[in-house]
Motif scaffolding. Structure first.
Motif, mmCIF file in Angstrom:
data_model
loop_
_atom_site.group_PDB
_atom_site.id
_atom_site.type_symbol
_atom_site.label_atom_id
_atom_site.label_comp_id
_atom_site.label_asym_id
_atom_site.label_seq_id
_atom_site.Cartn_x
_atom_site.Cartn_y
_atom_site.Cartn_z
ATOM 1 N N GLY A 189 0.668 7.259 -4.534
ATOM 2 C CA GLY A 189 1.268 8.402 -5.226
ATOM 3 C C GLY A 189 1.807 8.082 -6.609
ATOM 4 O O GLY A 189 2.215 8.989 -7.338
ATOM 5 N N ALA A 190 1.827 6.800 -6.973
ATOM 6 C CA ALA A 190 2.320 6.419 -8.298
ATOM 7 C C ALA A 190 1.335 6.852 -9.382
ATOM 8 O O ALA A 190 0.138 7.055 -9.127
ATOM 9 N N ARG A 191 1.823 6.978 -10.603
ATOM 10 C CA ARG A 191 0.982 7.263 -11.758
ATOM 11 C C ARG A 191 0.837 6.003 -12.604
ATOM 12 O O ARG A 191 1.812 5.289 -12.859
ATOM 13 N N VAL A 192 -0.384 5.725 -13.024
ATOM 14 C CA VAL A 192 -0.626 4.561 -13.870
ATOM 15 C C VAL A 192 -0.065 4.821 -15.259
ATOM 16 O O VAL A 192 -0.357 5.847 -15.876
ATOM 17 N N GLN A 193 0.731 3.879 -15.735
ATOM 18 C CA GLN A 193 1.347 4.006 -17.061
ATOM 19 C C GLN A 193 0.702 3.083 -18.092
ATOM 20 O O GLN A 193 0.651 3.418 -19.275
ATOM 21 N N ALA A 194 0.227 1.934 -17.664
ATOM 22 C CA ALA A 194 -0.398 0.984 -18.592
ATOM 23 C C ALA A 194 -1.168 -0.053 -17.794
ATOM 24 O O ALA A 194 -0.916 -0.263 -16.604
ATOM 25 N N VAL A 195 -2.111 -0.709 -18.464
ATOM 26 C CA VAL A 195 -2.887 -1.791 -17.858
ATOM 27 C C VAL A 195 -2.900 -2.963 -18.830
ATOM 28 O O VAL A 195 -3.138 -2.781 -20.029
ATOM 29 N N ARG A 196 -2.627 -4.154 -18.302
ATOM 30 C CA ARG A 196 -2.682 -5.353 -19.136
ATOM 31 C C ARG A 196 -3.713 -6.304 -18.553
ATOM 32 O O ARG A 196 -3.717 -6.583 -17.360
ATOM 33 N N LEU A 197 -4.597 -6.803 -19.398
ATOM 34 C CA LEU A 197 -5.588 -7.790 -18.997
ATOM 35 C C LEU A 197 -5.232 -9.150 -19.584
ATOM 36 O O LEU A 197 -4.872 -9.245 -20.762
ATOM 37 N N VAL A 215 -2.416 6.971 -8.034
ATOM 38 C CA VAL A 215 -2.915 5.967 -7.101
ATOM 39 C C VAL A 215 -2.961 6.579 -5.708
ATOM 40 O O VAL A 215 -2.016 7.231 -5.266
ATOM 41 N N GLY A 216 -4.076 6.374 -5.015
ATOM 42 C CA GLY A 216 -4.228 6.897 -3.664
ATOM 43 C C GLY A 216 -4.073 5.811 -2.613
ATOM 44 O O GLY A 216 -3.230 4.923 -2.725
ATOM 45 N N GLU A 217 -4.932 5.857 -1.607
ATOM 46 C CA GLU A 217 -4.871 4.892 -0.514
ATOM 47 C C GLU A 217 -5.351 3.511 -0.959
ATOM 48 O O GLU A 217 -6.186 3.387 -1.854
ATOM 49 N N VAL A 218 -4.808 2.488 -0.323
ATOM 50 C CA VAL A 218 -5.295 1.123 -0.494
ATOM 51 C C VAL A 218 -5.935 0.710 0.828
ATOM 52 O O VAL A 218 -5.272 0.681 1.861
ATOM 53 N N SER A 219 -7.224 0.422 0.811
ATOM 54 C CA SER A 219 -7.943 0.045 2.028
ATOM 55 C C SER A 219 -8.539 -1.349 1.860
ATOM 56 O O SER A 219 -8.514 -1.925 0.770
ATOM 57 N N LEU A 274 -8.409 -0.028 -4.205
ATOM 58 C CA LEU A 274 -7.274 0.769 -4.638
ATOM 59 C C LEU A 274 -7.825 2.046 -5.245
ATOM 60 O O LEU A 274 -8.377 2.034 -6.356
ATOM 61 N N ALA A 275 -7.701 3.138 -4.511
ATOM 62 C CA ALA A 275 -8.290 4.408 -4.948
ATOM 63 C C ALA A 275 -7.465 5.039 -6.059
ATOM 64 O O ALA A 275 -6.231 5.055 -6.009
ATOM 65 N N LEU A 276 -8.167 5.556 -7.053
ATOM 66 C CA LEU A 276 -7.554 6.314 -8.135
ATOM 67 C C LEU A 276 -8.145 7.724 -8.123
ATOM 68 O O LEU A 276 -9.055 8.033 -7.353
ATOM 69 N N GLU A 277 -7.621 8.590 -8.975
ATOM 70 C CA GLU A 277 -8.148 9.957 -9.025
ATOM 71 C C GLU A 277 -9.618 9.980 -9.426
ATOM 72 O O GLU A 277 -10.385 10.824 -8.957
ATOM 73 N N ALA A 327 0.813 -1.221 0.000
ATOM 74 C CA ALA A 327 0.000 0.000 0.000
ATOM 75 C C ALA A 327 0.847 1.271 0.000
ATOM 76 O O ALA A 327 0.592 2.203 -0.789
ATOM 77 N N GLU A 328 1.825 1.352 0.868
ATOM 78 C CA GLU A 328 2.647 2.562 0.940
ATOM 79 C C GLU A 328 3.571 2.691 -0.256
ATOM 80 O O GLU A 328 3.914 3.803 -0.684
#
Length: 271
Positions: free
Chosen positions: A20-28, A48-52, A60-63, A15-16
């Motif tokens: 604060g990271a930025r998403v660059q790509a997503v693979r399914l 990416v924000g907090e992970v609860s 996994l919170a995003l903007e 989580a920590e």
């Protein structure tokens, strides 16, 4: 199946590092239990924000919204600076500026689902039937006693159902009932207020120790850094059929309840 301790240990292990990271790509990869619910390209550039955690789900919170993740029966998350090429059971990669979050799930019962918020569908529907968190201040003997009243199922089955209290999976239900001195076959609706107090305390003590031990690894559980859990090595009754109870030396028994193995001491645990 990963339960509350394993899911929480997983959350703490990345989580920590991802915040604060930025998403660059997503693979399914291959389809999971439910569809993602949006175009994966929409995540690119979001922070990416907090992970609860809620029950066995991770949020996994995003903007803009977030991802609800579930490990299913055999899934695990890893987070590394550079992930190796995906294998046949690697079904989701979230590549970020801090590293790659990958879901590995041989049985594909896990899930990664987008929702605009926890209060919106589909997250609200998936989380809406969950019981109270075991470490919530509201999880008291009076609460448990009230929710069990009238239930004509065995107390172990009531714990596993997840609509009264979440996270007390098969291992932890057996262990908590042993700590509380309650036979797993006892009728849930007949468990007294005093015994509910013992059970609340036992559930919390069992889960606390499991968290300290990194969860349980029976087959393939690893946290996001690849570490095994060790709680199974100190279990008092789980998977100890025929062995002497640590408290009284009576052989531990195994029965099947709801197609799940239950372990208990017939001397220490009373109906």
């Amino acid at each position: 199946m990963p339960e509350l301790p394993e899911v929480e240990v997983t959350r703490l292990s990345f989580a920590e590092r991802i915040r604060g990271a930025r998403v660059q790509a997503v693979r399914l990869g291959k389809p999971l239990r439910w569809p993602l619910g949006c175009d994966p390209a929409a995540f690119v550039g979001q922070a990416v924000g907090e992970v609860s955690r809620r029950g066995k789900y991770l949020w996994l919170a995003l903007e803009r919204g977030g991802l609800l993740l579930h490990l299913g029966m055999s899934g695990s998350l890893s987070f590394s600076a550079e992930a190796p090429p995906p294998g046949p059971h690697d079904h989701f990669d979230l590549q970020t500026s801090h590293g790659v979050l990958r879901l590995h799930d041989p049985r594909r019962f896990g899930a990664v689902v987008w929702s605009s918020s926890l209060a919106s569908e589909p997250a609200a529907k998936l989380l809406g039937t969950l019981g109270i968190e075991p470490f919530d201040a509201g999880f008291t003997a009076a609460f448990l006693h009230g929710r069990l009243r009238g239930r004509r199922v065995a107390i172990k089955q009531a714990l596993l159902a997840g609509d009264v209290v979440v996270g007390v999976g098969n291992i932890y239900a057996s262990e908590a009932l042993f700590r509380a001195g309650i036979d797993p076959r006892a009728m849930a609706g007949r468990v007294s207020l005093a015994r509910c107090q013992r059970l609340v305390d036992a559930v919390r003590a069992t889960l606390t120790r499991a968290l300290e031990a990194g969860g349980s690894t029976l087959r393939d559980f690893r946290d996001a850094q690849g570490h095994n859990g060790a709680f199974q090595l100190e279990a008092q009754v789980y998977d100890r059929e025929g062995l002497a109870c640590h408290a009284c030396a009576t052989p531990v028994r195994r029965i099947v309840q709801g197609q799940r193995s239950t372990f208990f001491c017939p001397s220490c645990q009373k109906r």
